[in-house]
Design a protein around this motif. Structure first.
Motif, short mmCIF file in Angstrom:
data_model
loop_
_atom_site.label_atom_id
_atom_site.label_comp_id
_atom_site.label_asym_id
_atom_site.label_seq_id
_atom_site.Cartn_x
_atom_site.Cartn_y
_atom_site.Cartn_z
N PRO A 1 0.83 -1.21 0.00
CA PRO A 1 0.00 0.00 0.00
C PRO A 1 0.86 1.25 0.00
CG PRO A 1 -0.88 -1.61 1.54
CD PRO A 1 0.44 -2.14 1.07
N ARG B 1 -0.70 -5.79 3.03
CA ARG B 1 -1.99 -5.51 2.38
C ARG B 1 -3.18 -5.96 3.23
NH1 ARG B 1 1.40 -7.06 -2.14
NH2 ARG B 1 0.82 -9.26 -1.91
N GLU C 1 -4.41 0.38 7.17
CA GLU C 1 -3.30 1.20 6.68
C GLU C 1 -3.00 2.38 7.60
OE1 GLU C 1 -1.98 2.99 2.30
OE2 GLU C 1 -3.93 2.03 2.58
N THR D 1 -4.18 5.44 -4.63
CA THR D 1 -3.41 4.78 -5.68
C THR D 1 -2.45 5.82 -6.23
OG1 THR D 1 -5.11 5.37 -7.28
CG2 THR D 1 -5.25 3.18 -6.29
#
Length: 585
Positions: free
Chosen positions: A282, A331, A335, A381
């Motif tokens: 991430p 992952r 996060e 992203t």
């Protein structure tokens, strides 16, 4: 069929002890000197080792060396630039007159396999799969390229790889379809002979790197040559040694000064981002890991990531190697919580370094800025490069200036500063007591309750209170604690856990310093520096007095001194216990 050692000497005779004819090339994180026609072969071997996440150590890996062969009289193949010893401390030379086969460890990690080697349960920390892939490398004409010393009958030389063909056979070039991991994102080595590269190919930086790197670049600054920086001359965070290894040739201070931004970016991408496999995790965690890799080395960046993931409940090894298990775990966690945990772990590491007094402000400014940026990337992203505010505050050292050799130390200037603040605090507390602001309120949260000041727990809690108010500890001793801190990688030793896990962890690494401060505060300092005498009174003020047990300040000091002495002694014994535990492991 391969060539004998005698035939290999004859085939490569023109390079025998010709040190000036050797070329320096990158081999993973290391630089090795080899015969020019062999460059493609060694790059193929490095590709296989990288594919298996095998960590190559610089300290015990070597190539060209004009010497005689071990156990013989002729020249070693190292003298011709066609042999390489890798990690000899955990791949030792062993005589096997019984001609037994090599013994591999079945452990999952390289560190665990190395332990098996040290305990004489295995001959190598390499895996059979990796060795099979290494000896499977062939030329475009199908000729075997490498021989491994672990396959020999009378000896096991697991560190040793050597070319197993003549120069004319190698000239056909490596068949890269036979190289396991050639499709991995580690660069495209060229087959066959050729001149040494000016810089290893790194591939095009990825969108995730382009998003993350500006956060790092703003803290690296321009050219500096700080005499206190072990990295030496540095530009944009690239040290003179890093640049030398990147280019494969000697470099000067002027070369560092003239380093271009584009080359610096390619070095960062190849040596840190790609090495840590940040594209596969991430983005927020990738930024935290990348930053630690740049500032403290890729190995520590990886270990801090793994400690973070373990703190989030993931079952992975903490071995400093980012492999499939670490990536999968990265992952699977929350996060945001992982970013905050990573920051806590890294901050605690910084505070334990001997140079924290000088560079700590800059280190923490950078860390908190990176953490803020990472939190902004949670769930993101790769995107266009964000707007980055200019860096401010503190002195920043380069990518090799965060040495692990610091340990937890306290210098004289730190002690003087702490004691001076303690004296001021003591005077304030005594003033409040005189005005009736403390004595009538025994339940004040800053004042731990105790039955008597001779109680060991009360003394420890009081001392921890002083340390907390001075900012001298990174976490309070008294409960309640904040959300669960990252677990210690190593369990408490018996001496350090003698009074239970709670007290043991709270005082771990602090007992000696706190004991010394206490002794100074109650005995030595008031004698040498009369102006500092209120320190002892300040410590007394933090401990609720019980008239039945303590009637005077002198009695308190007399009771406290042996306890502080015991605390300091406990700390020394704890350090010895840790040292013995490390030797046993």
């Amino acid at each position: 069929m391969g060539l004998t050692t005698t035939k290999l000497r004859a085939a490569w005779k023109q390079y025998e002890c010709r040190e000036t004819d050797m070329v320096t090339i990158s081999f993973g994180p290391d630089l090795i000197r080899v015969a020019p026609p062999t460059q493609g072969a060694w790059k193929a071997l490095a590709t296989v080792l990288n594919h298996h996440d095998y960590n190559i150590r610089l300290a015990d890996t070597d190539s060209y060396n004009c010497r005689t062969i071990t156990g013989g009289s002729g020249k070693s193949l190292h003298s011709y630039g066609i042999a390489l010893d890798i990690n000899w401390k955990t791949n030792p030379f062993i005589e096997t007159p019984d001609k037994r086969p090599v013994r591999f460890s079945d452990k999952a990690t390289q560190a665990e396999r190395a332990t098996d080697v040290k305990q004489h349960l295995a001959d190598t920390d390499m895996t059979p799969e990796m060795i099979a892939d290494a000896v499977a490398i062939v030329t475009t004409e199908g000729k075997k390229v490498f021989e491994w010393g672990g396959h020999w009958r009378n000896v096991k030389d697991a560190m040793h790889f050597e070319l197993d063909l003549a120069p004319e056979d190698l000239a056909a070039g490596v068949d890269w379809s036979s190289v396991k991991g050639h499709a991995d994102p580690i660069g495209e080595p060229q087959a066959g002979a050729g001149a040494a590269m000016a810089a290893p190919p790194a591939g095009a930086p990825t969108p995730a790197f382009e998003t993350s790197h500006p956060f790092i670049a703003k803290w690296e600054g321009g050219f500096v040559n700080d005499p206190d920086d072990p990295g030496g001359a540095t530009n944009m965070g690239i040290t003179i040694d890093t640049l030398r290894r990147w280019r494969g040739t000697p470099v000067s201070v002027d070369d560092v000064r003239n380093l271009t931004e584009d080359e610096a970016r390619r070095i960062f991408f190849a040596n840190y981002w790609r090495k840590l496999r940040c594209d596969e995790m991430p983005l927020a965690l990738a930024l935290m890991t990348y930053n630690a890799g740049v500032n403290s080395g890729p190995g520590r960046g990886a270990k801090f990531l793994q400690r973070t993931l373990v703190a989030q409940g993931q079952q992975i090894a903490i071995d400093g190697q980012v492999g499939p298990n670490t990536l999968a775990a990265s992952r699977a966690v929350d996060e945001r919580r992982a970013v905050e945990s990573y920051s806590d772990i890294y901050e605690n590491y910084y505070r334990g370094l001997s140079k924290f007094w000088k560079y700590g402000k800059g280190w923490l400014n950078r860390l908190f800025d990176i953490e803020s940026g990472a939190l902004g990337l949670v769930g993101a992203t790769p995107a266009p490069t964000p707007h980055i505010q200019p860096a401010t505050g503190g002195t920043i050292m380069s990518d090799t200036t965060d040495p692990a050799a610091g340990g937890k130390t306290t210098n004289i200037s730190d002690l003087v500063s702490i004691l001076t603040q303690a004296a001021e605090l003591a005077q304030t507390i005594q003033k409040l007591k005189a005005e009736g602001g403390i004595a009538a309120q025994p339940a004040q949260p800053q004042v731990p309750q105790a039955g008597a000041t001779t109680d060991f727990g009360a003394i420890l809690q009081a001392l921890a209170g002083v340390a907390a108010q001075l900012g001298a500890t990174s976490q309070p001793v008294a409960p309640p604690p904040p959300p669960p801190p990252p677990p210690e990688v190593e369990p408490l030793t018996p001496v350090n856990g003698a009074l239970g896990e709670g007290i043991g962890k709270a005082l771990n690494g602090r007992k000696t310093a706190l004991g010394i401060i206490g002794l100074l505060a109650t005995s030595v300092i008031p004698i040498i520096f009369p102006a500092a005498a209120p320190i002892a009174a300040g410590i007394t003020a933090l401990i609720p007095a019980n008239p039945e047990n303590i009637t005077t300040l002198d009695t308190t000091v007399q009771a406290a001194q042996p306890l502080f002495g015991a605390l300091a002694g406990w700390g020394v014994l704890g350090k010895i216990d840790k040292w013995i535990a490390k030797l046993r492991s």
